[in-house]
Design an enzyme around this catalytic site. Structure first.
Site, PDB file in Angstrom:
ATOM      1  N   HIS A 165       0.928  -1.399   0.037  1.00 35.00           N
ATOM      2  CA  HIS A 165      -0.031  -0.109  -0.030  1.00 35.00           C
ATOM      3  C   HIS A 165       0.869   1.292  -0.029  1.00 35.00           C
ATOM      4  O   HIS A 165       0.521   2.435   0.627  1.00 35.00           O
ATOM      5  CB  HIS A 165      -1.042  -0.062   1.125  1.00 35.00           C
ATOM      6  CG  HIS A 165      -2.002  -1.103   1.037  1.00 35.00           C
ATOM      7  ND1 HIS A 165      -3.246  -0.775   0.172  1.00 35.00           N
ATOM      8  CD2 HIS A 165      -2.152  -2.394   1.460  1.00 35.00           C
ATOM      9  CE1 HIS A 165      -3.936  -1.801   0.322  1.00 35.00           C
ATOM     10  NE2 HIS A 165      -3.493  -2.539   1.002  1.00 35.00           N
ATOM     11  N   THR A 166       2.197   1.142  -0.462  1.00 32.18           N
ATOM     12  CA  THR A 166       2.818   2.333  -0.510  1.00 32.18           C
ATOM     13  C   THR A 166       3.092   2.631  -2.088  1.00 32.18           C
ATOM     14  O   THR A 166       3.334   3.934  -2.507  1.00 32.18           O
ATOM     15  CB  THR A 166       4.439   1.983  -0.343  1.00 32.18           C
ATOM     16  OG1 THR A 166       4.415   0.839  -1.148  1.00 32.18           O
ATOM     17  CG2 THR A 166       4.863   1.672   1.150  1.00 32.18           C
ATOM     18  N   ASP A 167       2.473   2.090  -2.940  1.00 31.65           N
ATOM     19  CA  ASP A 167       2.507   2.318  -4.286  1.00 31.65           C
ATOM     20  C   ASP A 167       1.624   3.552  -4.930  1.00 31.65           C
ATOM     21  O   ASP A 167       2.011   4.324  -5.798  1.00 31.65           O
ATOM     22  CB  ASP A 167       2.652   1.095  -5.270  1.00 31.65           C
ATOM     23  CG  ASP A 167       1.238   0.517  -5.659  1.00 31.65           C
ATOM     24  OD1 ASP A 167       0.480   0.863  -4.692  1.00 31.65           O
ATOM     25  OD2 ASP A 167       1.068  -0.237  -6.593  1.00 31.65           O
ATOM     26  N   SER A 178      -3.344 -10.878 -13.246  1.00 29.46           N
ATOM     27  CA  SER A 178      -3.816  -9.814 -14.433  1.00 29.46           C
ATOM     28  C   SER A 178      -2.533  -9.013 -14.914  1.00 29.46           C
ATOM     29  O   SER A 178      -2.497  -8.839 -16.301  1.00 29.46           O
ATOM     30  CB  SER A 178      -4.754  -8.748 -13.782  1.00 29.46           C
ATOM     31  OG  SER A 178      -4.031  -8.025 -12.585  1.00 29.46           O
ATOM     32  N   ASP A 211       2.605  -3.985 -10.020  1.00 27.23           N
ATOM     33  CA  ASP A 211       2.382  -5.361 -10.510  1.00 27.23           C
ATOM     34  C   ASP A 211       2.906  -5.337 -12.000  1.00 27.23           C
ATOM     35  O   ASP A 211       3.593  -6.553 -12.326  1.00 27.23           O
ATOM     36  CB  ASP A 211       0.898  -5.738 -10.757  1.00 27.23           C
ATOM     37  CG  ASP A 211       0.360  -5.859  -9.388  1.00 27.23           C
ATOM     38  OD1 ASP A 211       1.116  -5.674  -8.211  1.00 27.23           O
ATOM     39  OD2 ASP A 211      -0.816  -5.942  -9.251  1.00 27.23           O
ATOM     40  N   ALA A 269      -5.448 -14.395  -6.513  1.00 24.37           N
ATOM     41  CA  ALA A 269      -4.653 -14.777  -5.044  1.00 24.37           C
ATOM     42  C   ALA A 269      -3.766 -13.860  -4.898  1.00 24.37           C
ATOM     43  O   ALA A 269      -2.982 -14.000  -3.888  1.00 24.37           O
ATOM     44  CB  ALA A 269      -3.988 -16.305  -5.565  1.00 24.37           C
TER      45      ALA A 269
HETATM   46  P1  ADP Z   1      -4.949 -10.872  -9.487  1.00 22.56           P
HETATM   47  O1  ADP Z   1      -4.200 -10.111 -10.455  1.00 22.56           O
HETATM   48  O2  ADP Z   1      -4.479 -10.787  -8.044  1.00 22.56           O
HETATM   49  O3  ADP Z   1      -4.718 -12.420  -9.965  1.00 22.56           O
HETATM   50  P2  ADP Z   1      -7.204  -9.693 -10.628  1.00 22.56           P
HETATM   51  O4  ADP Z   1      -8.437  -9.405 -10.134  1.00 22.56           O
HETATM   52  O5  ADP Z   1      -6.315  -8.418 -10.876  1.00 22.56           O
HETATM   53  O6  ADP Z   1      -6.334 -10.746  -9.893  1.00 22.56           O
HETATM   54  O7  ADP Z   1      -6.936 -10.475 -12.042  1.00 22.56           O
HETATM   55  C1  ADP Z   1      -7.698 -11.624 -12.435  1.00 22.56           C
HETATM   56  C2  ADP Z   1      -8.509 -11.743 -13.661  1.00 22.56           C
HETATM   57  O8  ADP Z   1      -7.626 -11.897 -14.591  1.00 22.56           O
HETATM   58  C3  ADP Z   1      -9.385 -12.927 -13.709  1.00 22.56           C
HETATM   59  O9  ADP Z   1     -10.757 -12.513 -13.399  1.00 22.56           O
HETATM   60  C4  ADP Z   1      -9.491 -12.960 -15.265  1.00 22.56           C
HETATM   61  O10 ADP Z   1     -10.262 -12.096 -15.782  1.00 22.56           O
HETATM   62  C5  ADP Z   1      -8.105 -12.753 -15.569  1.00 22.56           C
HETATM   63  N1  ADP Z   1      -7.131 -13.860 -15.969  1.00 22.56           N
HETATM   64  C6  ADP Z   1      -5.963 -14.194 -15.164  1.00 22.56           C
HETATM   65  N2  ADP Z   1      -5.556 -15.310 -15.789  1.00 22.56           N
HETATM   66  C7  ADP Z   1      -6.277 -15.615 -16.777  1.00 22.56           C
HETATM   67  C8  ADP Z   1      -6.197 -16.722 -17.796  1.00 22.56           C
HETATM   68  N3  ADP Z   1      -5.346 -17.754 -17.646  1.00 22.56           N
HETATM   69  N4  ADP Z   1      -7.060 -16.820 -18.613  1.00 22.56           N
HETATM   70  C9  ADP Z   1      -8.048 -15.629 -18.807  1.00 22.56           C
HETATM   71  N5  ADP Z   1      -8.012 -14.729 -17.940  1.00 22.56           N
HETATM   72  C10 ADP Z   1      -7.290 -14.442 -16.812  1.00 22.56           C
HETATM   73 MG    MG Z   2      -4.362  -7.917 -10.552  1.00 25.46          MG
END
Ligand code: ADP
Ligand code: MG
Length: 383
Positions: A34-36, A128, A172, A123
């Site tokens: 939470h610094t970014d 993303s 990220d 997770a």
């Molecule tokens: P995090 O980045 O922490 O994993 P986010 O909510 O930012 O969580 O991103 C997750 C989203 O990214 C998923 O809901 C999906 O839309 C997309 N995503 C991640 N991996 C895949 C994949 N292998 N195929 C399709 N979409 C994906």
């Molecule tokens: Mg994400």
């Protein structure tokens, strides 16, 4: 999924071999949470888990997207019709990258994309960003854009902020694009200066475990917005551009000037967290790696008590791991679920893992997913 499967998946879908294969990793943040969005410091490193994309260039304005990990078929879009916030599906991430590149004046005229990812989604390990960065790097190569990894990261952040509509900082995407094997990345989110800090735990007889709690509490987006707004309020009350500008040795004075207890806590977390990042950098650079353990644990207490973004599951990982002899532990990522990291002596990895699993079972929580995080390469072309 490995590159050969992604390649053959592409060929089966689109009827020709791809122009190339690229990969981009997920990340964990070692320290600096939470610094970014306060112009502060972060220190992520890349996971061995990657998104792998097979991509071919097109020159007819068509963008075709497919993920091996979703049920849907190929999604076909036109690059000149992409518009922010128009897509609620996973395709918004890669389409957003194409949109951001074109918005920045880069002539991207279409592509066929097939991808698969081993980064667990949702997770807190940045699946993303892996998705965005792998597509950005492929397009950078195929269209000869000549953008540096840091520039690609900024365009990916813009894709996520504006096109997808998720308010995230720059950590990220920078981690996925710029990390190096065996290193953590010290990133100043104000001027985006980067420094690779050697971080080879195996050589020193230690391990870093990631514990995915498999929970994501629903209120997390609203709470993120509140924390962000509170930090902005604190900066405004203190007359600085961002909380990063409050020096650590001026913290007591700053806190004395704030009446709002909620804002005081947020300020205290951000200022002490920036300091913790600097301490971890100094310890790693002086070879005193074991000493980062207590700093990680302090960071958890600050996120739990001052910033208040932890949850029972994350606290239980930290408590049970420390009780079983871990050197340090903390939640990582935004909080309210997601993952924690645990630093252990290599010989204790099994006992600590077991202790965390047993604590979860005893509490009636879903079994966590535990794996070792080895600092891995950032985004790259595989073939
Ligand atoms: P995090 O980045 O922490 O994993 P986010 O909510 O930012 O969580 O991103 C997750 C989203 O990214 C998923 O809901 C999906 O839309 C997309 N995503 C991640 N991996 C895949 C994949 N292998 N195929 C399709 N979409 C994906
Ligand atoms: Mg994400």
């Amino acid at each position: 999924m490995a590159a050969p499967e992604v390649r053959s998946g592409f060929t089966a879908l689109y009827g020709a071999a791809p122009d190339g294969i690229w990969s981009a990793p997920g990340r964990v943040n070692l320290i600096g949470e939470h610094t970014d969005y306060n112009d502060g410091f972060v220190m992520p490193f890349a996971l061995p888990h990657t998104a792998v994309a097979a991509v071919s260039r097109r020159d007819d304005g068509v963008l075709r997207l497919h993920s091996a990990d979703t049920d849907g078929g190929v999604v076909e879009l036109r690059v000149d019709e992409l518009s922010p916030l128009s897509d609620r599906e996973w395709t918004a991430y890669p389409a957003g990258v194409v949109w951001a590149l074109r918005e920045a004046g880069h002539l991207v005229t279409g592509a066929d994309v097939h991808l698969a990812s081993a980064v667990p989604a949702g997770a807190g390990l940045s699946s993303s960003a892996a998705l965005e960065v792998v597509v950005a790097l492929a397009l950078n190569d195929l269209f000869g854009l000549g953008l540096e990894p840091g520039q690609l990261a900024r365009l990916c952040q813009r894709a996520e902020n504006v096109y997808v509509g998720a308010p995230t900082g720059i950590m990220d995407q920078t981690a996925s694009a710029c990390c190096e094997e065996g290193h953590a990345l010290f990133l100043d989110t104000r001027d985006l200066a980067r420094r690779q800090i050697p971080f080879d735990l195996a050589a020193e007889g230690m391990r870093l475990l990631v514990v995915d709690t498999r929970v994501k509490h629903a209120h997390n987006e609203g709470e993120y917005g509140k924390r962000r707004a509170g930090c902005e309020k604190g900066a405004a009350l203190l007359g600085v551009d961002a909380l990063r500008d409050v020096p650590h040795d001026g913290l007591d004075d700053a806190l004395a000037r704030l009446d709002d207890e909620e804002v005081r806590r947020l300020v205290r977390h951000v200022v002490t967290e920036d300091r913790r990042v600097e301490r971890v950098v100094a310890l790693l650079e002086s070879g005193d790696t074991r000493a980062i353990g207590p700093v990680l644990t302090e960071g958890h207490a600050s996120l739990r008590d001052d910033f208040r973004v932890s949850c029972r599951e994350l606290d239980l990982v930290v408590e049970s791991a420390l009780a079983a002899g871990a050197l340090g532990a903390r939640m990582t990522g935004g909080g309210f679920g997601g993952s924690a990291i645990v630093l252990v002596e290599a010989a204790d990895a099994g006992t600590v893992t077991k202790a965390v699993e047993e604590a979860f079972a005893a509490a009636g929580f879903t079994a966590p997913r535990v794996f070792e995080a080895v600092p891995s390469p950032g985004a790259r072309r595989l073939s």
